[in-house]
Design a protein around this motif. Structure first.
Motif, short mmCIF file in Angstrom:
data_model
loop_
_atom_site.label_atom_id
_atom_site.label_comp_id
_atom_site.label_asym_id
_atom_site.label_seq_id
_atom_site.Cartn_x
_atom_site.Cartn_y
_atom_site.Cartn_z
N THR A 123 0.82 -1.22 0.00
CA THR A 123 0.00 0.00 0.00
C THR A 123 0.85 1.27 0.00
N CYS A 125 1.59 2.51 2.84
CA CYS A 125 1.25 3.09 4.16
C CYS A 125 2.19 2.49 5.21
N HIS A 146 -3.26 8.04 5.46
CA HIS A 146 -4.01 7.27 4.46
C HIS A 146 -3.48 7.67 3.07
N TRP A 148 -2.74 8.33 -0.51
CA TRP A 148 -3.57 8.29 -1.73
C TRP A 148 -4.99 7.79 -1.43
N GLN A 150 -5.85 5.44 0.64
CA GLN A 150 -5.94 4.03 1.11
C GLN A 150 -5.89 4.04 2.63
N CYS A 178 -13.13 8.40 0.44
CA CYS A 178 -12.46 7.09 0.61
C CYS A 178 -12.96 6.42 1.88
N HIS A 286 -0.41 1.62 -9.64
CA HIS A 286 -0.64 1.25 -8.24
C HIS A 286 -2.11 0.87 -8.10
N TYR A 288 -5.63 -0.09 -6.17
CA TYR A 288 -6.38 0.20 -4.95
C TYR A 288 -7.28 -1.00 -4.63
N ASP A 289 -7.18 -1.44 -3.37
CA ASP A 289 -7.96 -2.59 -2.91
C ASP A 289 -9.45 -2.27 -3.01
N HIS A 292 -12.11 -1.33 -0.22
CA HIS A 292 -12.29 0.02 0.30
C HIS A 292 -12.64 0.96 -0.85
N ASN A 294 -12.19 4.36 -2.95
CA ASN A 294 -11.09 5.29 -3.21
C ASN A 294 -11.59 6.38 -4.14
N TYR A 296 -9.71 7.78 -6.36
CA TYR A 296 -8.85 7.70 -7.56
C TYR A 296 -8.25 9.06 -7.92
#
Ligand SMILES: Cc1ncc(COP(=O)(O)O)c(C=O)c1O
Length: 396
Positions: A123, A125, A146, A148, A150, A178, A286, A288-289, A292, A294, A296
């Motif tokens: 991530t 993070c 957090h 970006w 995430q 997010c 990259h 994003y999960d 969650h 996001n 973007y």
């Protein structure tokens, strides 16, 4: 469209874009509605100090974050300072280095010592497994970022904060729109900070907010952001002036109205970049999960120089010459910046490896899909012609 390396602006070709394409052109929403709100403020004669537009903005941000309280501020950096003061932080504050300098500067400016922790390479993070090794008897707080939008490792950090009786804050500068699972960012730790800087997904020109469910902390933060004035118009303690103006709130409300359209545009650009760039040698968007939400807002392509044949910075240089103001969010990362690199040198190998690869591409509702496609084509062109570009760069 570039046909040969000579067509790249860096090597004398015409620029791909007449007007500079920036990463985060402000999402200002419906201008007529903004002017209408501004007229209201001007007519009311109430330009600041808890006017109706700031109150409305605070209510809408609290609603967005699902928190009981929101204190709007003049920027996100000051919001962090107010949070630290309101919580009475002392000594050391553990945080990631893969963030904007403001996360650390806000603490350092108050005389606190930022202690940088390495990151989780999935991530970017903070890596919660490395946090505990950094806790000393001087540690008073953890600040998760957090990155970006995430979620930082929220549950793990909450556990560590509880075990060691530390304050836990989150820098949610990128957190509007997010979530952590179904729950919006903003309601975790003792408090979280949003930024509404012009480049953020919701803007107030400059601005920020503190959101929290802690009634006592919220009151202290509100007093702190207004010189320390309490309910009875007597100062309770020495505070600062971190208030948001009505003009900023007018912009914030209008920008917030546009948030769903902004996120939809960002998402479409993300998909376009991913479609064009994923799979090219040494490039990877990259991810994003999907568990969650996001916004973007950050379309980050990661460049592996060894595989790609060009460094991240070489691609950045090519894009900038063609009038695409791509960014390196965040590189150098904070432990590499002054005063930290001199005062407290640390080794953060995962952070160094991660930050060296990141390249943030333009997005937002003012970027058209044709423009995003052209940016993607430029990057792809550079990678396809990597050996020749490298040769030319070496002789410059
Ligand atoms: C992660 C992070 N923290 C803090 C800030 C500071 O916010 P502001 O610019 O509103 O002071 C920013 C951005 O500007 C940021 O990206």
């Amino acid at each position: 469209m570039k046909k040969s390396v000579d067509d790249l602006a860096l090597f004398g070709g015409p620029m791909a874009f007449e007007k500079t394409l920036v990463v985060g052109k402000p999402s200002t929403g419906d201008r007529a509605k903004f002017y209408e709100r501004l007229e209201l403020a001007l007519d009311s004669g109430r330009l600041t100090s808890g006017g109706p537009l700031v109150k409305e903005f605070e209510a809408r941000i609290a609603d967005h974050a699902g928190t009981r309280h929101c204190v709007a501020t003049c920027n996100g950096t000051i919001a962090l300072e107010v949070m630290a003061r309101a919580a009475g932080l002392t000594g050391e504050v553990i945080m990631p280095s893969m963030t904007y300098v403001a996360t650390a500067h806000a603490m350092r400016y108050l005389g606190l010592t930022p202690v940088f922790c390495d990151l989780d390479p999935t991530t970017g993070c903070i890596d919660p497994e490395q946090v505990e090794n950094l806790i000393t008897d001087r540690t008073s707080a953890l600040v998760g970022v957090h990155l970006w939008g995430q979620p930082a490792a929220i549950q793990e950090l909450e556990k560590i904060a509880e075990v060691h009786s530390l304050t836990l804050f989150f820098d949610a500068a990128h957190g509007i729109g997010c979530s952590f699972g179904p729950k919006p960012l903003g309601g975790f730790g003792q408090a979280e900070m949003f930024s509404f800087h012009a480049a953020k997904v919701v803007t107030t020109f400059e601005g920020g907010a503190i959101v929290t469910d802690d009634d006592e902390f919220a009151q202290r933060a509100r007093y702190t952001h207004n010189f320390g004035w309490g309910e009875e118009h007597v100062t309770e303690f020495a505070g600062t002036n971190a208030k948001m103006s009505e003009a900023s709130a007018a912009m914030g409300l209008t920008s917030l109205d546009a948030l769903p359209a902004t996120i939809a545009a960002n998402r479409a650009h993300y998909e376009l970049y991913a479609g064009a760039l994923d799979g090219l040698p040494g490039l990877e968007m990259h991810r994003y999960d999907e568990e969650h939400r996001n916004s973007y807002q950050y379309n980050v392509v990661k460049v592996d120089e060894a595989e790609c044949g060009l460094s991240r910075d070489a691609i950045l240089g090519l894009l900038r010459a063609d009038n695409v103001l791509a960014q390196r969010y965040f590189s150098p990362c904070v432990h590499e910046c002054e005063p930290y690199r001199t005062e407290r040198p640390v080794s953060l190998p995962a952070t160094d490896a991660f930050s060296r690869r990141v390249l943030t591409l333009p997005t937002g509702p003012s970027v058209t899909s044709e423009q995003a496609a052209e940016v993607a084509a430029l990057v792809a062109f550079a990678v396809e012609h990597a050996p020749e570009i490298r040769r030319r760069l070496a002789t410059r």
